[in-house]
Design a protein around this motif. Structure first.
Motif, short mmCIF file in Angstrom:
data_model
loop_
_atom_site.label_atom_id
_atom_site.label_comp_id
_atom_site.label_asym_id
_atom_site.label_seq_id
_atom_site.Cartn_x
_atom_site.Cartn_y
_atom_site.Cartn_z
N LYS A 52 7.08 35.11 12.45
CA LYS A 52 7.23 34.50 10.90
C LYS A 52 8.97 34.19 10.85
O LYS A 52 8.92 32.83 10.18
CB LYS A 52 6.68 35.31 9.82
N TYR A 53 9.50 34.70 10.94
CA TYR A 53 11.17 34.42 10.87
C TYR A 53 11.70 33.29 11.71
O TYR A 53 12.56 32.62 11.47
CB TYR A 53 11.82 35.73 11.15
N VAL A 54 10.91 33.14 12.92
CA VAL A 54 11.25 32.26 13.92
C VAL A 54 11.06 30.91 13.40
O VAL A 54 11.72 29.86 13.32
CB VAL A 54 10.58 32.52 15.20
N LYS A 55 9.69 30.64 12.42
CA LYS A 55 9.31 29.61 11.96
C LYS A 55 10.14 29.28 10.70
O LYS A 55 10.61 28.09 10.26
CB LYS A 55 7.90 29.55 11.50
N ALA A 56 10.50 30.45 10.09
CA ALA A 56 11.39 30.33 8.71
C ALA A 56 12.83 30.00 8.81
O ALA A 56 13.24 29.44 7.89
CB ALA A 56 11.26 31.61 7.95
N LYS A 57 13.39 30.37 9.87
CA LYS A 57 14.90 30.16 10.24
C LYS A 57 15.78 30.48 9.14
O LYS A 57 16.65 29.61 8.72
CB LYS A 57 14.97 28.46 10.29
N ALA A 90 17.98 38.33 17.19
CA ALA A 90 18.85 37.46 16.71
C ALA A 90 18.76 36.10 17.46
O ALA A 90 18.83 35.23 16.85
CB ALA A 90 20.31 38.08 17.16
N TYR A 91 18.57 36.53 18.71
CA TYR A 91 18.46 34.94 19.63
C TYR A 91 17.06 34.20 19.42
O TYR A 91 17.12 32.95 19.23
CB TYR A 91 18.66 35.34 21.21
N SER A 92 16.12 35.06 19.34
CA SER A 92 14.84 34.20 19.16
C SER A 92 14.67 33.73 17.58
O SER A 92 14.12 32.38 17.58
CB SER A 92 13.64 35.17 19.43
N CYS A 93 15.38 34.24 16.79
CA CYS A 93 15.24 33.62 15.27
C CYS A 93 16.33 32.77 15.11
O CYS A 93 16.53 32.23 14.03
CB CYS A 93 15.12 34.93 14.56
N ARG A 94 17.36 32.75 15.99
CA ARG A 94 18.65 31.65 15.91
C ARG A 94 19.51 32.18 14.76
O ARG A 94 19.75 31.18 13.91
CB ARG A 94 18.17 30.35 15.79
#
Length: 386
Positions: free
Chosen positions: A237-242, A262-266
């Protein structure tokens, strides 16, 4: 009205011409007279004011400023003390005062640095030394007293704060929550732990169902609590929300999962862990600041104006970027990963503006492009139907 240089020249020369008429016939005086007259013709062009452009005259073009607000360099404080031990016979209201005094002293260590954001561990006001039954008695008396102390601290110091605690919901159920407080002491919102442990659920703590991302004046923040770090559903969900920051209040460190999130969620990842190392990571997963065996708090600055790019197809573009902006851009390579972090140090030009200027392909653009090649039937093994 101003006299022209030619008139002024003739006025100046008239006495000379009158006094020395014969000398005019001589060559040298002819040269002097002619040179002076020609100079008077040129003077209007030399002395004149620069032309004022008319409305139709095109002005020199300058680069347009970014239409998006540049993200901030913020001061971040993270604390990870263990909760104080109280007497098993202590009255609930006395325990409330103990917890408020505990946090007053702890926060006094970081407030002189004037942080923009303060993050504390999970269940930050749950004391040690009480039975489960007495902990619930304490919660029922505490209500919002500790929260109100955090809100007043945020207001007085003009900073954002996370208050992480077990809290009662309006329907008389309980949540393990992280509450975001803004610089005025107002509650921005709360995240409810999506994945409590089985032991928590058995003690009537309900599972949260949302993964909100909150807007702050320096960027966008998301939250996670303890056991959450083990579940991809929330992370995706956070990967998409950025979000720009993931704030992790916990009693469990998480190990390699912190860097992976950290890396996957940028995103920058901020871990406030009671009694264990508290670490702040950049979007590459690198630790940029941490507590030590001597100090259970850390204050640092982080620059949120950054983006990840893969090295493939970007080598020369990154060189050109660095050549133009020099120390105003930082390109961080952690080694072995193949990705770098581009961070703008410029006062007005953001990292994304720099990246677009040099046609640098972001990591989140490059990987999907590679995937389209992988999924093309022309380039797949025969018989592979997946």
């Amino acid at each position: 009205m101003k006299k022209s240089p030619r008139v002024l020249y003739l006025i100046f020369m008239f006495p000379v011409l009158k006094r020395f008429p014969r000398q005019l016939c001589r060559l040298r005086w002819r040269v002097v007279f002619i040179t002076g007259f020609l100079t008077s013709l040129a003077l209007p062009w030399v002395m004149a004011d620069p032309p004022v452009p008319s409305p139709s005259t095109p002005a020199l073009k300058t680069p347009a400023p970014s239409t998006k607000r540049k993200k901030e360099i913020i001061t971040l404080a993270v604390l990870g003390p263990r909760a104080p031990v109280v007497s098993a016979q202590a009255k609930p209201q006395d325990v409330v005062r103990t917890m408020i005094n505990h946090w007053r002293g702890r926060l006094a260590q970081v407030l002189p640095d004037r942080p923009d954001l303060i993050v504390v561990p999970e269940a930050c006001d749950r004391p040690r030394g009480l039975s489960s039954e007495k902990v619930w008695d304490y919660y029922n008396v505490r209500k919002d007293q500790v929260l109100d102390f955090f809100r007043e601290t945020a207001r007085q110091n003009k900073c954002y704060m996370i208050y992480s605690a077990v809290r009662a919901a309006p329907d008389d159920t309980w949540r393990n929550a992280s509450v975001l407080i803004d610089r005025t002491g107002r509650i921005v919102g709360a995240y409810h732990k999506n994945h409590p442990t089985i032991g928590e659920i058995e003690k009537d703590i309900c599972c949260g169902a949302r993964a909100p991302v909150f807007e702050c004046d320096f960027g966008r923040v998301a939250m996670a609590i303890c056991f959450d770090l083990n579940f991809d559903e929330l992370r995706q969900k956070y990967v998409k929300a950025k979000p720009d920051l993931i704030l992790f209040s916990s009693m469990y460190h998480g190990g390699l999962m912190q860097a992976y999130w950290a890396y996957s969620c940028r995103a920058h990842f901020v871990g406030a862990v009671a009694g264990l190392p508290c670490e702040i990571r950049n979007p590459l997963g690198q630790i940029v600041a941490h507590t030590t065996n001597y100090f259970d708090f850390v204050v640092t600055t982080i620059n949120l104006d950054c983006r990840l790019a893969h090295l493939d197809y970007n080598w020369q573009r990154l060189r050109n970027l660095k050549k133009k902006y020099g120390p105003q851009v930082t390109i961080t390579d952690p080694g072995f990963l193949g990705s770098v972090l581009i961070t703008s140090q410029h006062e007005s030009i953001g990292a994304l503006d720099m990246i677009r200027e040099f046609d640098i392909e972001l990591l989140d653009e490059y990987l999907p492009r590679a995937l389209t090649w992988h999924q093309n039937p022309l380039y797949r093994e025969k018989g592979d139907q997946k």
